[in-house]
Design a protein around this motif. Structure first.
Motif, PDB file in Angstrom:
ATOM      1  N   TRP A  92       0.846  -1.187   0.000  1.00  0.00           N
ATOM      2  CA  TRP A  92       0.000   0.000   0.000  1.00  0.00           C
ATOM      3  C   TRP A  92       0.888   1.246   0.000  1.00  0.00           C
ATOM      4  CZ3 TRP A  92       1.453   2.581   4.333  1.00  0.00           C
ATOM      5  CH2 TRP A  92       1.810   1.840   5.469  1.00  0.00           C
ATOM      6  N   TYR A  94       0.033   5.822   0.184  1.00  0.00           N
ATOM      7  CA  TYR A  94      -1.061   6.799   0.183  1.00  0.00           C
ATOM      8  C   TYR A  94      -0.554   8.177   0.575  1.00  0.00           C
ATOM      9  CZ  TYR A  94      -0.775   6.214   5.240  1.00  0.00           C
ATOM     10  OH  TYR A  94      -0.329   6.166   6.539  1.00  0.00           O
ATOM     11  N   ASP A  96      -2.477  11.170   2.692  1.00  0.00           N
ATOM     12  CA  ASP A  96      -3.659  11.218   3.557  1.00  0.00           C
ATOM     13  C   ASP A  96      -3.881  12.644   4.059  1.00  0.00           C
ATOM     14  OD1 ASP A  96      -5.581  10.979   5.522  1.00  0.00           O
ATOM     15  OD2 ASP A  96      -4.730   9.185   6.416  1.00  0.00           O
ATOM     16  N   ARG A 106      -7.826   9.704   1.515  1.00  0.00           N
ATOM     17  CA  ARG A 106      -6.571   9.069   1.141  1.00  0.00           C
ATOM     18  C   ARG A 106      -6.576   8.830  -0.362  1.00  0.00           C
ATOM     19  NH1 ARG A 106      -8.091   5.544   5.452  1.00  0.00           N
ATOM     20  NH2 ARG A 106      -7.021   6.052   7.403  1.00  0.00           N
ATOM     21  N   GLY A 108      -4.081   6.873  -3.458  1.00  0.00           N
ATOM     22  CA  GLY A 108      -2.951   5.993  -3.723  1.00  0.00           C
ATOM     23  C   GLY A 108      -3.427   4.561  -3.805  1.00  0.00           C
ATOM     24  N   ARG A 109      -2.635   3.655  -3.257  1.00  0.00           N
ATOM     25  CA  ARG A 109      -3.070   2.268  -3.117  1.00  0.00           C
ATOM     26  C   ARG A 109      -3.488   2.099  -1.661  1.00  0.00           C
ATOM     27  NH1 ARG A 109      -0.034  -3.280  -5.221  1.00  0.00           N
ATOM     28  NH2 ARG A 109      -1.894  -4.602  -5.038  1.00  0.00           N
ATOM     29  N   VAL A 110      -4.793   2.125  -1.420  1.00  0.00           N
ATOM     30  CA  VAL A 110      -5.332   2.196  -0.067  1.00  0.00           C
ATOM     31  C   VAL A 110      -5.922   0.846   0.324  1.00  0.00           C
ATOM     32  CG1 VAL A 110      -5.795   4.666  -0.241  1.00  0.00           C
ATOM     33  CG2 VAL A 110      -7.557   3.039  -0.939  1.00  0.00           C
ATOM     34  N   SER A 147      -6.177  -4.350  -0.919  1.00  0.00           N
ATOM     35  CA  SER A 147      -6.007  -2.931  -1.248  1.00  0.00           C
ATOM     36  C   SER A 147      -6.474  -2.644  -2.664  1.00  0.00           C
ATOM     37  CB  SER A 147      -4.536  -2.521  -1.087  1.00  0.00           C
ATOM     38  OG  SER A 147      -3.693  -3.326  -1.889  1.00  0.00           O
ATOM     39  N   THR A 149      -6.240   0.582  -5.831  1.00  0.00           N
ATOM     40  CA  THR A 149      -5.610   1.815  -6.294  1.00  0.00           C
ATOM     41  C   THR A 149      -6.699   2.827  -6.616  1.00  0.00           C
ATOM     42  OG1 THR A 149      -3.761   0.561  -7.221  1.00  0.00           O
ATOM     43  CG2 THR A 149      -4.037   2.833  -7.972  1.00  0.00           C
ATOM     44  N   ASP A 152      -9.979   6.847  -0.927  1.00  0.00           N
ATOM     45  CA  ASP A 152     -10.704   6.406   0.267  1.00  0.00           C
ATOM     46  C   ASP A 152     -11.203   7.641   1.005  1.00  0.00           C
ATOM     47  OD1 ASP A 152     -11.687   5.241   2.554  1.00  0.00           O
ATOM     48  OD2 ASP A 152      -9.738   4.708   3.388  1.00  0.00           O
TER      49      ASP A 152
END
Length: 378
Positions: A92, A94, A96, A106, A108-110, A147, A149, A152
């Protein structure tokens, strides 16, 4: 394997010393090797003969720029049977922004907040069990569920005497690795996924109710029987959760159904790809007690019916009773022992067990599994 594990353990200890001496980004990591042995059938690895091929390691860093802005990333490596091979990837990452308690974002890859424990499925020190209840948190599907991409949107809001509500909404794409035994030439794409979770922290101290829903579409193309074949899969997963924490006692229960509809064009039967609508039922109940600050034990029963319309068919059900022990040797080193009695073979990998056409009903229906794990972390 032992040399690799020893080297990783030394690396974790060295990084811990370096991280404690540095200012700036905060570093954490762990190395978690395990051994497993089953009385029959092969589970996750060649467990019938005994296997050490269940090892995970990670290193993450977080940086706080301001009270409302931070970033983080984690690299992860694992070997689960023949899968993983200690290839390193971003688990992951991110950026935030969290200005208000009721609103955060958030990007990114969350992590996907599905159920009570999905966000802990890649972090062994954060839980009691070696294996989370596999009916709800299958390890072989972790790359699909862990996770996404995308974005969130999350927050928590007090609602006066009624307690508090915490929510999370995730949208993006998911990486779906090809399953072991998949025909050569497959390509897979997930054009969209969406997930939502709502938790109600009730006025009764320690009691929380939750609901999670996840939807996704996966598209795959391959050549089958000399023809270009297109597979279109639509999934809708839902899960209801309840948790109660009081002193040294913890109780959890979750129940859900996974609805998966698969279309194959041109229509044909593909190995290990069920077509049409498939509805599975998944649940567990779990209790844990912390005897001391260092020793904790727990018991859970998990049920899985891979096809609710064929509940009694051999290969379509699994009942799992697991007894778990965790002992923290130090603040940064723990050991776990876990004993399973299983009735049924749903959820096993047909290719790993050498079963043609995915007929899991041919395997031994009553069997046991023992896991031992140690984890060093900082």
């Amino acid at each position: 394997m032992c040399r690799i594990t020893a080297a990783l353990l030394v690396g974790v200890m060295a990084l811990s010393a370096v991280a404690s001496a540095l200012d700036g980004p905060e570093f954490h990591g762990f190395i978690s090797p395990a051994a497993l042995k089953s009385s029959a059938n092969d589970y996750l690895a060649k467990s019938h003969r005994g296997s050490f091929e269940l090892t995970e390691a990670a290193l993450n860093a977080t940086e706080v720029f301001s009270p409302s802005l931070r970033m983080g990333a984690q690299i992860f490596s694992s070997q689960i049977g023949s899968q993983g091979g200690f290839e390193t990837e971003f688990d992951w990452y991110y950026l935030d922004w969290h200005r208000y308690s009721w609103l955060g974002l958030r990007a990114g890859r969350v992590k996907v907040p599905f159920g009570l424990f999905n966000e802990l499925s890649d972090y062994d020190p954060g839980r009691l069990t070696v294996l989370l209840p596999q009916s709800v948190y299958p390890l072989i599907s972790r790359n699909f569920l862990l996770s996404a991409t995308g974005l969130d949107l999350y927050g928590r809001r007090e609602i006066g005497p009624a307690g508090a509500l915490a929510y999370s909404l995730v949208g993006g794409t998911i990486y779906v690795p090809l399953p072991e035994g998949a025909p050569p030439g497959w390509t897979v794409d997930v054009p969209w996924m969406a997930d939502g979770r709502l938790l109600w922290e009730t006025p009764l101290d320690g009691l929380t109710f939750g609901a999670s829903v996840l939807g996704a579409q996966a598209i795959a193309d391959t050549v089958a029987q000399g023809k270009m074949t297109h597979v279109d899969l639509h999934a809708l997963l839902w899960l209801a959760s309840v948790e109660y924490l009081r002193g040294r006692l913890r109780l959890d229960a979750e129940y859900g159904r996974w609805n998966v509809r698969t279309f194959v064009t041109p229509p044909q039967k593909l190995s290990n790809v069920p077509t049409g609508m498939l509805i599975s039922e998944r649940y567990y109940v779990q209790g844990a007690w912390r005897f001391t600050d260092d020793l904790e034990a727990g018991l859970y029963y998990a049920g899985l019916f891979s096809d609710i319309f064929h509940r009694t068919t051999p290969g379509s059900f699994q009942h799992d009773v697991a007894l778990s022990f965790r002992y923290d040797l130090t603040m940064h080193w723990l050991v776990k022992l876990e004993l399973h009695y299983l009735h049924g073979t749903a959820g096993l990998q047909a290719a790993l067990n050498g079963v043609g056409n995915g007929d899991l009903g041919k395997l031994t229906q009553d069997w046991g599994l023992v896991l031992v794990r140690t984890t060093a972390y900082f």
